[in-house]
Design a protein around this motif. Sequence first.
Motif, short mmCIF file in Angstrom:
data_model
loop_
_atom_site.label_atom_id
_atom_site.label_comp_id
_atom_site.label_asym_id
_atom_site.label_seq_id
_atom_site.Cartn_x
_atom_site.Cartn_y
_atom_site.Cartn_z
N HIS A 132 0.84 -1.19 0.00
CA HIS A 132 0.00 0.00 0.00
C HIS A 132 0.88 1.24 0.00
O HIS A 132 2.04 1.20 0.41
CB HIS A 132 -0.90 0.01 1.24
CG HIS A 132 -1.83 -1.15 1.33
ND1 HIS A 132 -2.89 -1.33 0.47
CD2 HIS A 132 -1.85 -2.22 2.18
CE1 HIS A 132 -3.54 -2.43 0.78
NE2 HIS A 132 -2.92 -3.00 1.82
N PRO A 133 0.34 2.38 -0.41
CA PRO A 133 1.14 3.61 -0.40
C PRO A 133 1.37 4.10 1.03
O PRO A 133 0.63 3.76 1.94
CB PRO A 133 0.28 4.59 -1.20
CG PRO A 133 -1.12 4.08 -1.02
CD PRO A 133 -1.01 2.59 -0.98
N ARG A 134 2.39 4.92 1.17
CA ARG A 134 2.69 5.51 2.48
C ARG A 134 1.46 6.26 2.99
O ARG A 134 0.79 6.98 2.26
CB ARG A 134 3.86 6.49 2.33
CG ARG A 134 4.13 7.31 3.59
CD ARG A 134 5.62 7.37 3.88
NE ARG A 134 6.04 8.49 4.69
CZ ARG A 134 5.78 8.65 5.98
NH1 ARG A 134 5.01 7.77 6.60
NH2 ARG A 134 6.26 9.69 6.64
N GLY A 135 1.14 6.08 4.24
CA GLY A 135 -0.03 6.71 4.84
C GLY A 135 -1.24 5.80 4.94
O GLY A 135 -2.17 6.09 5.68
N HIS A 136 -1.23 4.67 4.20
CA HIS A 136 -2.35 3.73 4.28
C HIS A 136 -2.37 3.09 5.66
O HIS A 136 -1.34 2.93 6.32
CB HIS A 136 -2.21 2.66 3.19
CG HIS A 136 -3.43 1.79 3.04
ND1 HIS A 136 -3.66 0.70 3.84
CD2 HIS A 136 -4.47 1.85 2.18
CE1 HIS A 136 -4.80 0.12 3.48
NE2 HIS A 136 -5.31 0.81 2.47
N VAL A 137 -3.55 2.70 6.11
CA VAL A 137 -3.71 2.15 7.45
C VAL A 137 -2.88 0.87 7.65
O VAL A 137 -2.48 0.56 8.77
CB VAL A 137 -5.20 1.88 7.73
CG1 VAL A 137 -5.74 0.77 6.85
CG2 VAL A 137 -5.43 1.58 9.20
N PHE A 138 -2.58 0.13 6.57
CA PHE A 138 -1.81 -1.10 6.68
C PHE A 138 -0.35 -0.93 6.24
O PHE A 138 0.38 -1.91 6.15
CB PHE A 138 -2.45 -2.23 5.86
CG PHE A 138 -3.78 -2.70 6.41
CD1 PHE A 138 -3.98 -2.81 7.78
CD2 PHE A 138 -4.82 -3.02 5.56
CE1 PHE A 138 -5.19 -3.23 8.29
CE2 PHE A 138 -6.03 -3.45 6.07
CZ PHE A 138 -6.23 -3.56 7.44
N TYR A 139 0.07 0.29 6.00
CA TYR A 139 1.45 0.53 5.58
C TYR A 139 2.38 0.39 6.80
O TYR A 139 2.11 0.94 7.87
CB TYR A 139 1.59 1.93 4.98
CG TYR A 139 2.98 2.29 4.53
CD1 TYR A 139 3.45 1.89 3.28
CD2 TYR A 139 3.82 3.03 5.35
CE1 TYR A 139 4.72 2.23 2.85
CE2 TYR A 139 5.10 3.38 4.94
CZ TYR A 139 5.54 2.97 3.69
OH TYR A 139 6.82 3.30 3.27
N ALA A 140 3.49 -0.34 6.62
CA ALA A 140 4.47 -0.52 7.69
C ALA A 140 5.57 0.52 7.55
O ALA A 140 6.35 0.48 6.60
CB ALA A 140 5.06 -1.93 7.63
N ARG A 141 5.63 1.45 8.49
CA ARG A 141 6.61 2.53 8.41
C ARG A 141 7.97 2.10 8.96
O ARG A 141 8.04 1.38 9.96
CB ARG A 141 6.12 3.75 9.21
CG ARG A 141 4.82 4.35 8.69
CD ARG A 141 4.32 5.45 9.63
NE ARG A 141 4.02 4.91 10.96
CZ ARG A 141 3.90 5.66 12.04
NH1 ARG A 141 4.06 6.97 11.98
NH2 ARG A 141 3.60 5.09 13.20
N ASN A 142 9.03 2.60 8.33
CA ASN A 142 10.35 2.38 8.89
C ASN A 142 10.62 3.45 9.96
O ASN A 142 9.79 4.34 10.19
CB ASN A 142 11.43 2.37 7.80
CG ASN A 142 11.49 3.67 7.01
OD1 ASN A 142 11.26 4.75 7.57
ND2 ASN A 142 11.79 3.58 5.72
#
Length: 906
Positions: free
Chosen positions: A638-648
């Motif tokens: 998913h794109p950055r900011g999506h609820v399922f996006y895993a941030r570094n």
Amino acid sequence: MRARNSLARLSLALSLAGLCSLAAAHSLKPQRAVEGITEYRLANGLQVLLAPDDSKPTTTVNVTYRVGSKHENYGETGMAHLLEHLIFKGSPKYPAPWDEFSKRGLMANGSTWFDRTNYFAAFAANEANLKWYLEWQADAMVHSHIAKRHLDTEMTVVRNEMEMGENDPGNATTQRALAAMFQWHNYGKDTIGARADVENVDISRLQAFYRQYYQPDNATLIVSGKFDANKVLDWVEQSFAKLPKPKRQLKPTYTNDPVQDGENQVTVRRTGGTAQSLAAYHIPAGPHPDYAAIELLNLVLAQTPGGRLHKRLVEEKKLAASVGHFGLALAEPGFTSVSAELAPQASHEEMNKELLAVAESFASQPLSAEELQRARTKWLNDWERRFTSPESVGITLSEYIAQGDWRLFFLLRDRIKAIKLEEVQRVATEYLQRSNRTLAQYIPTDKPLRAPAPSFVQLDKELAGFKPQAAAQAVAAFEASPANIDKQTQLSQLTNGMKLALLAKPSRGEAVRGQLQLRFGTAESLQGQQAAAEQLAAMLSMGTERLNRQQLRDALDAAKVELNVSAQRANQLVLSWATKREHASEALRLIAEMLRQPRFEAAALEELRAQGLTAIQSQRDEPQALASVVAQAALNKHPRGHVFYARNFAEQEQDLKALKLDDLRQFHARFYGADAGQLSLVGDFDAAALKAEAEKLFGSWRATTRFARTGDKASDQPGRVQQVVTPDKQNAMLFGILPMPIDDDHPDRAALQLANHLLGGSMSSRLWMRIREKEGLSYGVGSGVSLRPRDPDSAWFLYAIFAPQNRAKVETALREEVARALAEGFTAQEVADGRQALVNESRMMLAQDPALADLLSRNLYLDRRMDRQQQLIDAIGKLTPDAVNAALRRHFKLDGFQLVFAGDFK
């Protein structure tokens, strides 16, 4: 006529004696009883404590030996800890204890500390397992192998554990501080031991250490929870009484450091981590009358938010991201410490100055009655929670047994209740002073102040006036089966659609466990809201419109509420709490107030921001945290900011720095509401009253932006192996994730859980036995299966902690064991043992009120009942080797994993 009456009485007495002998074959008589705990003593010296509690169908057994690192001689540091490891290597009669623990569903372990070593197991109440574990403990006491071959294979594991401690800046700094504090006493030496001593230990000296201290006259057996006391005493006598009383006499320790005559300073320099400081002070032994004041002073200084250190360093000066304390009640004069983590951009020198000024401020700023009462309330609430938990009371008693007498557990409580303000003030000024501190360099002083000289305690004198309180009343048993839980649980719905599951049942101490889940928004409306969701969840405990932060904390303490709040991604908030029956309604009202009327203050956000940035900094070069983040980021679809996006970590830091107070206000206004929520309560409460209270508090509360479930599917990213370098870290980490496009309704659900249990999900699994036990390459290795409800987005994960130089060996062993499992499959015996273990674990979980509250809450959201849990238990019980092996081969693809190795691979 008189003779006939005498004969009748004699006949009646003989009949009663015969009935008693049928009920209890043992010869043990109570020695003393305190508040529901009864002490017995075998002829060989073994002390036995029974703490029955039928309120939960679980049993905990703990054996405490009065031997720890304090008893080690020159060249023997780490011996007590080594023995803890080797005891689990078995004996001629019990060659594989871990296999039996796993098969029987026992949650077993051991621990080593300064004054004691203990071994414990918790399990669903089961007489066969209880009898077996008592027999194993008796055998382990005198018949364990303690062999050179086991020492050699375990050595890498112990070194691995040692390196884990060295990787932790806080652990290393504390150890160096203690080494500087104690000139002669072994409290200045780390329990795990010196590397040179551990690596060069002589097996004959280790065996002699074992024979010296692992004897019945140096041990205490504690059984708590649900059990038949007479049967337990029978089994104890059968298994332990045959052990002979040793002829040797243990000599009392007598080393005692002189009073410290000037401040110390220690500096530790390493790569990575977060800057931090601690100030440590010598204090009396745990049984000393002054020790109660030390416990309260720790809370007065470091409790959040009302503690002096938190107010000065975190709130006012913005010098520290967080503060804390660490101190111990030990058998001999010991230590306590307060600590602080440096806030971003703050001056370390200035933080040290303020840390010491506050810790040593009681002479100029005396303790207030309000501070004392707040600390006393918090301490007594914590004590009560430990005492009313069958799983924890037996383990907690270990620390007081190590101090010399288990009754000290109650004596300390009574001292806390009775202590006067002037006594605490005196202790603060006597011990929390410069010449007794370890932080700064030595400076000659004309007229140094001295703390009271350390002294031993006469236990008989201290306990002479001790009067135990009345024991708590027995609690009725509760059948923790899925069918009975379904039968007893009241399901309902509030006006706004919020769902309730209320399971009123008996519990010790009238305990109540609750969980409230709120669900937010949609995938579109929650775009870029992760940081706001997380920090708003953290801010809930920092006050309400009516109550400031300290007033809220005081109100929660008064209602005996222990609350945990967490944001799970951006679309879910989970609040879990514990309280008592009389405060159940007030607890719900306070939680509703926190949710509906939070206090938004800029200073609070800045404090949270500092803590968050500090946490990110401390994790970004830590192998365990970094490996997980890199593996999850590799699966982003998913794109950055999506609820399922895993941030570094860099993205987390960027989001946190950009967050504004208005972002939190807007998130609350748009998404908070109870219409998509679930509330579950388990324990001793009035269901009708709490249902009515919930309707009043939440029934009309709706979110402005309605919730709609965000579906997902497993990532289709190809598997890969990555290596991440973390310089100057003596410990490395392997973490891997395999996406699986199935949900938890898949026909292989039960088979996958058992396959995982046998491959890496237990301490008798293939990976554990090869990498941990046989080759000694890892302190911790395993795997897990996470089956997601409703969405084909499940995952299989695995991990291993190891020394960097063993990376190739760990990977080779992993690949070989996986290949062998796929090719040969699991044996019929493995499957049979695994079935039994998983069924026992499921029953154990249903007996834990916090876990049950969580399961009921999730069932409300998913429209499920507990009978689904029974179906899973039944399905596991019917699994065949063919079904388990087929499921493993269908789903486990090692080449499909995102495998990340993080460490200093030189």
